[in-house]
Design an enzyme around this catalytic site. Structure first.
Site, PDB file in Angstrom:
ATOM      1  N   ASP A  19     -15.674  21.987  14.845  1.00 19.95           N
ATOM      2  CA  ASP A  19     -15.998  21.522  13.497  1.00 19.95           C
ATOM      3  C   ASP A  19     -17.407  21.981  13.136  1.00 19.95           C
ATOM      4  O   ASP A  19     -18.377  21.634  13.815  1.00 19.95           O
ATOM      5  CB  ASP A  19     -15.891  19.994  13.456  1.00 19.95           C
ATOM      6  CG  ASP A  19     -16.437  19.393  12.174  1.00 19.95           C
ATOM      7  OD1 ASP A  19     -16.415  20.097  11.143  1.00 19.95           O
ATOM      8  OD2 ASP A  19     -16.874  18.229  12.211  1.00 19.95           O
ATOM      9  N   ASP A  23     -17.254  16.907   9.466  1.00 14.24           N
ATOM     10  CA  ASP A  23     -16.246  15.989   8.934  1.00 14.24           C
ATOM     11  C   ASP A  23     -15.239  15.545   9.991  1.00 14.24           C
ATOM     12  O   ASP A  23     -14.305  14.808   9.699  1.00 14.24           O
ATOM     13  CB  ASP A  23     -15.520  16.596   7.734  1.00 14.24           C
ATOM     14  CG  ASP A  23     -14.675  17.820   8.089  1.00 14.24           C
ATOM     15  OD1 ASP A  23     -14.710  18.251   9.261  1.00 14.24           O
ATOM     16  OD2 ASP A  23     -13.984  18.338   7.190  1.00 14.24           O
ATOM     17  N   ASP A  27     -12.569  23.785  11.934  1.00 14.87           N
ATOM     18  CA  ASP A  27     -12.432  24.607  10.735  1.00 14.87           C
ATOM     19  C   ASP A  27     -12.631  26.087  11.066  1.00 14.87           C
ATOM     20  O   ASP A  27     -12.949  26.462  12.192  1.00 14.87           O
ATOM     21  CB  ASP A  27     -13.405  24.143   9.651  1.00 14.87           C
ATOM     22  CG  ASP A  27     -14.836  23.974  10.165  1.00 14.87           C
ATOM     23  OD1 ASP A  27     -15.277  24.818  10.963  1.00 14.87           O
ATOM     24  OD2 ASP A  27     -15.501  22.990   9.769  1.00 14.87           O
ATOM     25  N   ASP A  96       0.599  31.896  11.625  1.00 12.31           N
ATOM     26  CA  ASP A  96       1.838  31.150  11.755  1.00 12.31           C
ATOM     27  C   ASP A  96       2.663  31.311  10.479  1.00 12.31           C
ATOM     28  O   ASP A  96       2.143  31.152   9.365  1.00 12.31           O
ATOM     29  CB  ASP A  96       1.552  29.664  12.001  1.00 12.31           C
ATOM     30  CG  ASP A  96       2.276  29.127  13.214  1.00 12.31           C
ATOM     31  OD1 ASP A  96       3.494  29.347  13.310  1.00 12.31           O
ATOM     32  OD2 ASP A  96       1.634  28.485  14.064  1.00 12.31           O
ATOM     33  N   ASP A 197       7.659  30.198  13.307  1.00 13.39           N
ATOM     34  CA  ASP A 197       8.021  28.850  13.725  1.00 13.39           C
ATOM     35  C   ASP A 197       9.520  28.614  13.575  1.00 13.39           C
ATOM     36  O   ASP A 197      10.114  28.919  12.532  1.00 13.39           O
ATOM     37  CB  ASP A 197       7.239  27.854  12.855  1.00 13.39           C
ATOM     38  CG  ASP A 197       7.428  26.420  13.280  1.00 13.39           C
ATOM     39  OD1 ASP A 197       6.944  26.068  14.371  1.00 13.39           O
ATOM     40  OD2 ASP A 197       8.044  25.652  12.522  1.00 13.39           O
ATOM     41  N   GLU A 254       9.740  31.827  17.614  1.00 14.89           N
ATOM     42  CA  GLU A 254      10.036  30.620  18.388  1.00 14.89           C
ATOM     43  C   GLU A 254      11.542  30.406  18.330  1.00 14.89           C
ATOM     44  O   GLU A 254      12.097  30.115  17.278  1.00 14.89           O
ATOM     45  CB  GLU A 254       9.294  29.422  17.806  1.00 14.89           C
ATOM     46  CG  GLU A 254       9.514  28.147  18.609  1.00 14.89           C
ATOM     47  CD  GLU A 254       8.899  26.921  17.952  1.00 14.89           C
ATOM     48  OE1 GLU A 254       8.579  25.959  18.682  1.00 14.89           O
ATOM     49  OE2 GLU A 254       8.747  26.912  16.706  1.00 14.89           O
ATOM     50  N   HIS A 330       0.645  24.042  21.572  1.00  9.14           N
ATOM     51  CA  HIS A 330       0.273  22.850  20.809  1.00  9.14           C
ATOM     52  C   HIS A 330       1.350  21.783  20.793  1.00  9.14           C
ATOM     53  O   HIS A 330       1.101  20.660  20.332  1.00  9.14           O
ATOM     54  CB  HIS A 330      -0.055  23.247  19.368  1.00  9.14           C
ATOM     55  CG  HIS A 330       1.130  23.784  18.624  1.00  9.14           C
ATOM     56  ND1 HIS A 330       1.750  24.971  18.956  1.00  9.14           N
ATOM     57  CD2 HIS A 330       1.840  23.289  17.582  1.00  9.14           C
ATOM     58  CE1 HIS A 330       2.764  25.189  18.145  1.00  9.14           C
ATOM     59  NE2 HIS A 330       2.843  24.181  17.302  1.00  9.14           N
ATOM     60  N   ASP A 331       2.556  22.094  21.281  1.00  9.08           N
ATOM     61  CA  ASP A 331       3.685  21.162  21.229  1.00  9.08           C
ATOM     62  C   ASP A 331       4.041  20.542  22.572  1.00  9.08           C
ATOM     63  O   ASP A 331       4.965  19.728  22.637  1.00  9.08           O
ATOM     64  CB  ASP A 331       4.941  21.883  20.699  1.00  9.08           C
ATOM     65  CG  ASP A 331       4.951  21.989  19.184  1.00  9.08           C
ATOM     66  OD1 ASP A 331       4.299  21.156  18.521  1.00  9.08           O
ATOM     67  OD2 ASP A 331       5.618  22.903  18.662  1.00  9.08           O
TER      68      ASP A 331
END
Length: 567
Positions: A19, A23, A27, A96, A197, A254, A330-331
Site C-alpha cells: 500500500d 488506506d 495498490d 486477469d 479465469d 483456468e 490466491h484461491d
C-alpha cells in the site's frame, strides 16, 4: 521453445502486495515500487490479479468495468507506469480476464434486469422457475443454489459463484464481441497476455438439466453440465482467430476438470486456442471426495499419489501441449502448510517444494510470499476473515447449521482462501511495512520473523534458493524441454525423477518426509554425478547417501554410461 515456455511467472494479488497511500489496501504504485525486488528474484512475467472496478464481493473477480482501474488500486496512468517499469526491466505483464461472469452492478446486468425484453437481457442466462423453485438443482461454488430469483421480472439468473456474479451468456454473439473488444483494448495498451479465469465454464449444457443430488446438501455442483461444455472449443477458437492470433502474447486458462487429452487439444502448438492451462488434479489429493464439502476437507496426501498425478501430466502432455506448474495461488492455502511442514522444517520443506515446482516440465508460477516461505495465517476469530466463500461456510455451518465453531475454524485454517491473501510482509516492523494505515485484512501473525527484509539478509533463505532455481532452469534445457521419468514411483517418501534432453540428464531427489532416508538399496547415485543445487549441501560438495528430512538435490549427469547406470 517460445518465450512463455522458458518463463517464470510471479502472481500478484494487488490488494495485499504493498500500500503506497496509507488506506490499508495494496495498490499499483506500491507494486511499481517493488519491481527491483521481483527483478532480483529473476521472474520474467507478472500475473496481476484483477485491478478493475468491481462490486466488492469476491476480491476483484466481480467486475463492473472492464476498461478501467479501481480507484483503490490507483489510476490508468498508474497502471501504465507499472507496465513501463516492467518492460524497462525486460519483464512482461499478464492481466486477469474474467468473462464467465460479471458483477451484478455491471451496466450490462443493471440493464438486463430492467425487463425481459431489454436489449441486454440476453447477455445473461435467465430462466423461469420450476415447481415454485429454481430452474434446476445446480449449486453455486460458494454454497446454495446457482440460481437467483429476480423479483422484478420473476425469472432466475444463473450464477456459478456468488449471487452477485451473474454468468454471461456466451451463446450470444454480442457478448462474445464485447469480450473480444475489451481484450483488444488491453492488448493495444501493451500487455503481454491473459490469465483466463474459469475459462472452461463458458459453455453450459443446453436446458440446464438437474445433476445427481448430493449426500448432505440440496444444491450440488453440476460440473458435468458446465465444465468443458459443448461449445467451449468453438468459443475459444473464435477468440484466438478474432484477437489472440494478432499478438505475440501468453494465454493460460483456468480449467478445472480437464484431462491431459483435453489439455492437449486446448494447448496444441498449431491448433490449440490457448498456450497453457491450469489443471487441478494435484489440488484434489488432500480432499475427501465423499464429503458434502470436499474442497473444505483435509486428508493426508500420499507421496506415491502425488507422483502418479504429476507424472501423468508430465508424460501424457509431453510433446502435445503445455502445462502450468503451481502449488499455490490466491484461491488455495500456502504451499508450505499444505504440502510441506510449516513447523520446524518450514525452510527446508519450502525449498523442496520449490525444487519440485521448478524442475518439472511446464511454466512455473510463484505466488507472492511463497519465496519467503510464508505459512497459513490461522486466525483465531471468524471476524478476521474477509473471503466470501469462507464467510458463507461459517454462516451456513455454524450460525445456521449449529456446528462446532472450533471445527469449522480448523477447516478454514487449513483451506481458507484468506491464508494466501494476508498482506505481504516486507519488514518485521509496524504493519509489516505493508501500510501506514490499517490493513484491509489482519497480518499473518508470523510477519515479525518471516518477512522480505529478513530473508534478503540471509544468504541461505528461501528467497535466494528460489533465485538459484530460476537460474538453474535457464541454464539447463533439459528442465524446459526434456523427457520425464519417475525412478521410484512406489516409494512412500522418495520422489526421484530424471529430466533428459539430448546429451544432458538431470537427476532430482526429493525426500518428502520428516525422517532421514538412507538411499542404500533404494537408489544409486552415479559416482561422477555433479550436484548442481541442494537445500542442505552446497554445489561441489559430495553428500552422503542419506537424505535429510525434506532434503532436495539436483544432479547433472552427461555421459551415456552415467545415464545408463540409473536405469
Amino acid at each position: 521453445m517460445t518465450w512463455w515456455q522458458r518463463s517464470v511467472v510471479y502472481q500478484i494479488y494487488p490488494r495485499s502486495f504493498l500500500d503506497s497511500d496509507g488506506d490499508g489496501v495494496g495498490d499499483l504504485p506500491g507494486i511499481t515500487s517493488k519491481l527491483d525486488y521481483l527483478h532480483t528474484l529473476g521472474v520474467d512475467v507478472i500475473w496481476l490479479c484483477p485491478v478493475y472496478p468491481h462490486g466488492g464481493v469476491d476480491g476483484g473477480y466481480d467486475i463492473t468495468d472492464y476498461r478501467n482501474i479501481a480507484p483503490e488500486f490507483g489510476s490508468l496512468p498508474d497502471w501504465k507506469d507499472l507496465l513501463a517499469g516492467l518492460h524497462a526491466r525486460g519483464m512482461k505483464l499478464v492481466m486477469d480476464l474474467v468473462v464467465n461472469h460479471t458483477s451484478d452492478q455491471h451496466p450490462w446486468f443493471l440493464e438486463a434486469r430492467r425487463s425481459t425484453d431489454n436489449p441486454y437481457r440476453d447477455y445473461y442466462l435467465w430462466r423461469p422457475g420450476e415447481g415454485g423453485g429454481p430452474p434446476s438443482n445446480w449449486g453455486s461454488h460458494f454454497g446454495g443454489s446457482a440460481w437467483q430469483l429476480d423479483p422484478a421480472t420473476d425469472e432466475y439468473y444463473l450464477h456459478l459463484f456468488a449471487t452477485e456474479q451473474p454468468d454471461l451468456n456466451w451463446e450470444n454473439p454480442r457478448v462474445r464481441r464485447e469480450v473480444y473488444d475489451l481484450m483488444t483494448f488491453w492488448l493495444d495498451l501493451g500487455i503481454d497476455g491473459f490469465r483466463m479465469d474459469t475459462i472452461n465454464m463458458l459453455s453450459k449444457v443446453p436446458g440446464f438439466p438437474d445433476t445427481a443430488p448430493g449426500a448432505d446438501y440440496a444444491y450440488p455442483l453440476a460440473e458435468e453440465h458446465f465444465l468443458n461444455g459443448p461449445e467451449l472449443l468453438t468459443y475459444l477458437r473464435e477468440m484466438r482467430a478474432e484477437v489472440l492470433s494478432k499478438y505475440d502474447v501468453m494465454t493460460v486458462g483456468e480449467t478445472p476438470g480437464v484431462s491431459p487429452d483435453a489439455a492437449a487439444v486446448l494447448t496444441d502448438p498449431q491448433t490449440g486456442p490457448l498456450n497453457m492451462i491450469f489443471q487441478f488434479d494435484h489440488m484434489a489429493l488432500d480432499k475427501d471426495p465423499a464429503s458434502a464439502r470436499p474442497r473444505w476437507t483435509t486428508v493426508p496426501y500420499s507421496v506415491p499419489e502425488l507422483k502418479t498425478v504429476l507424472g501423468r501430466w508430465q508424460t501424457e502432455l509431453h510433446g502435445r501441449g503445455w502445462n502450468s506448474l503451481y502449488l499455490s495461488n490466491h484461491d488455495v492455502p500456502r504451499l508450505v502448510s499444505r504440502y510441506g511442514d510449516d513447523g520446524a522444517s518450514r525452510v527446508p520443506s519450502a525449498k523442496l517444494l520449490a525444487t519440485l515446482l521448478f524442475t518439472l516440465q511446464g511454466t512455473p508460477y510463484v505466488y507472492q510470499g511463497d519465496e519467503l516461505g510464508i505459512p497459513n495465517a490461522k486466525f483465531t476469530s471468524i471476524d478476521d476473515y474477509r473471503d466470501v466463500d469462507t464467510l458463507n461456510l461459517y454462516r451456513e455451518d455454524v450460525i445456521e447449521g449449529g456446528r462446532d465453531p472450533a471445527g469449522v475454524l480448523e477447516m478454514i485454517h487449513n483451506k481458507g482462501r484468506d491464508n494466501a491473501r494476508t498482506p505481504m510482509p516486507w519488514t518485521g516492523g509496524e504493519n509489516a511495512g505493508f501500510t501506514t494505515g490499517t490493513p484491509w485484512i489482519p497480518l499473518n501473525p508470523t510477519f515479525r520473523d518471516i518477512n522480505a527484509e529478513t530473508v534478503l539478509a540471509d544468504p541461505d533463505s528461501v528467497y535466494w534458493y528460489y533465485r538459484d532455481l530460476i537460474r538453474l532452469r535457464r541454464e539447463h534445457p533439459s528442465i524446459v524441454e526434456g523427457r520425464y521419468d519417475d525412478l521410484r514411483p512406489e516409494h512412500p517418501t522418495l520422489y526421484a525423477y530424471l529430466r533428459t534432453h539430448a546429451q544432458e540428464q538431470l537427476l532430482v531427489l526429493l525426500n518428502f518426509g520428516g525422517q532421514a532416508l538412507d538411499l542404500d538399496g533404494v537408489l544409486d547415485i552415479p559416482a561422477n554425478a555433479a550436484l548442481l543445487l541442494g537445500n542442505y549441501a552446497a554445489p561441489g560438495e559430495v553428500p552422503a547417501g542419506v537424505l535429510q528430512p525434506w532434503e532436495a538435490r539436483v544432479y547433472v549427469t552427461r555421459s551415456a554410461e552415467e545415464m545408463g547406470a540409473l536405469d
